[in-house]
Design a protein around this motif. Structure first.
Motif, short mmCIF file in Angstrom:
data_model
loop_
_atom_site.label_atom_id
_atom_site.label_comp_id
_atom_site.label_asym_id
_atom_site.label_seq_id
_atom_site.Cartn_x
_atom_site.Cartn_y
_atom_site.Cartn_z
N GLY A 84 0.94 -1.39 0.02
CA GLY A 84 -0.17 -0.03 0.15
C GLY A 84 0.84 1.13 0.12
O GLY A 84 0.60 2.50 0.67
N GLY A 85 1.77 1.23 -0.70
CA GLY A 85 2.96 2.42 -0.78
C GLY A 85 3.73 2.48 0.50
O GLY A 85 4.71 3.37 0.45
N ARG A 86 3.64 1.68 1.58
CA ARG A 86 4.45 1.89 2.56
C ARG A 86 5.48 0.81 2.67
O ARG A 86 5.48 -0.46 2.14
N GLU A 87 6.73 1.34 2.91
CA GLU A 87 7.91 0.16 2.91
C GLU A 87 8.18 -0.20 4.06
O GLU A 87 8.28 0.32 5.26
N TYR A 88 8.44 -1.57 4.20
CA TYR A 88 8.88 -2.32 5.60
C TYR A 88 10.21 -2.98 5.06
O TYR A 88 10.29 -3.76 4.65
N PRO A 89 11.31 -2.40 5.81
CA PRO A 89 12.61 -3.12 5.72
C PRO A 89 12.64 -4.61 6.51
O PRO A 89 12.08 -4.79 7.14
N VAL A 90 13.14 -5.45 5.58
CA VAL A 90 13.09 -6.82 5.91
C VAL A 90 14.56 -6.86 6.98
O VAL A 90 15.64 -6.44 6.73
N GLU A 91 14.06 -7.13 8.29
CA GLU A 91 15.09 -7.17 9.43
C GLU A 91 15.85 -8.25 9.26
O GLU A 91 17.11 -8.27 9.60
N SER A 92 15.32 -9.71 8.79
CA SER A 92 16.28 -10.75 8.93
C SER A 92 15.45 -11.91 7.89
O SER A 92 14.43 -11.61 7.84
N ILE A 93 16.63 -12.51 7.37
CA ILE A 93 16.02 -13.96 6.53
C ILE A 93 16.07 -15.05 7.50
O ILE A 93 17.26 -15.28 7.75
N ASP A 94 14.97 -15.41 7.76
CA ASP A 94 15.18 -16.82 8.64
C ASP A 94 15.55 -18.07 7.93
O ASP A 94 16.04 -19.11 8.47
N TRP A 95 14.95 -18.20 6.70
CA TRP A 95 15.10 -19.56 6.10
C TRP A 95 14.56 -18.98 4.58
O TRP A 95 14.14 -18.16 4.08
N ARG A 96 15.28 -20.01 3.75
CA ARG A 96 14.94 -19.69 2.29
C ARG A 96 15.29 -21.04 1.44
O ARG A 96 15.80 -21.95 2.20
N ALA A 97 14.58 -21.36 0.37
CA ALA A 97 14.56 -22.30 -0.37
C ALA A 97 14.20 -22.17 -1.64
O ALA A 97 13.42 -21.14 -2.10
N LEU A 98 14.68 -22.86 -2.72
CA LEU A 98 14.20 -22.97 -4.09
C LEU A 98 13.42 -24.35 -4.31
O LEU A 98 14.09 -25.39 -4.08
N GLU A 99 12.05 -24.15 -4.58
CA GLU A 99 11.25 -25.48 -4.65
C GLU A 99 11.19 -25.67 -6.10
O GLU A 99 10.47 -24.88 -7.03
#
Length: 139
Positions: A84-99
């Motif tokens: 909605g036009g508001r930015e939320y910085p990503v504080e941390s990446i806890d997990w990632r995957a390529l499915e």
């Protein structure tokens, strides 16, 4: 004519009747004789995952804009989520995957902390759209 002489002997004993053996109890309830033709469907199993805690600014199924850090491969890590036009910085990446799916398509999945909650972001490689797949927990 022959007559039987009376004897003082008691009459022959009758053979004792064998003791009756009780039939074993059935292990389960017998089926009713007249089962209803259309029995009600069983209740669905409850969702094993708890309901989301606090969704913050994110809604499950919502399409969001994600700005990513691009290294030697494009769009490696989400850095900012725009809702909605508001930015939320990503504080941390806890997990990632390529499915990799059976149809050959691939999805990038990240569990990140942003906007006060942990969310699961998903994007298919065929499109640049990002979706909030699940809001996991409040911080």
């Amino acid at each position: 004519s022959i007559t039987a002489a009376p004897t003082d002997a008691p009459p022959p004993a009758a053979e004792p009747e064998p003791e009756s053996i009780p039939e074993p109890e059935p292990e389960h309830e017998p089926e009713p004789e007249h089962a209803p033709e259309h029995a009600p469907a069983p209740e669905p199993a409850p969702d094993p995952l708890p309901p989301p805690a606090v969704s913050g600014p994110f809604e499950v199924g919502e399409l969001v804009t994600v700005r990513s850090y691009a290294g030697h491969r494009a769009d490696e890590e989400p850095r900012v989520i725009v809702v909605g036009g508001r930015e939320y910085p990503v504080e941390s990446i806890d997990w990632r995957a390529l499915e990799e799916r059976a149809d050959g398509s691939r999805r990038r999945i990240f569990v990140v902390r942003a906007g006060g909650v942990r969310i699961r972001l998903v994007s298919s490689e065929e499109s640049s759209r990002w979706e909030v797949e699940r809001v996991l927990t409040a911080k």
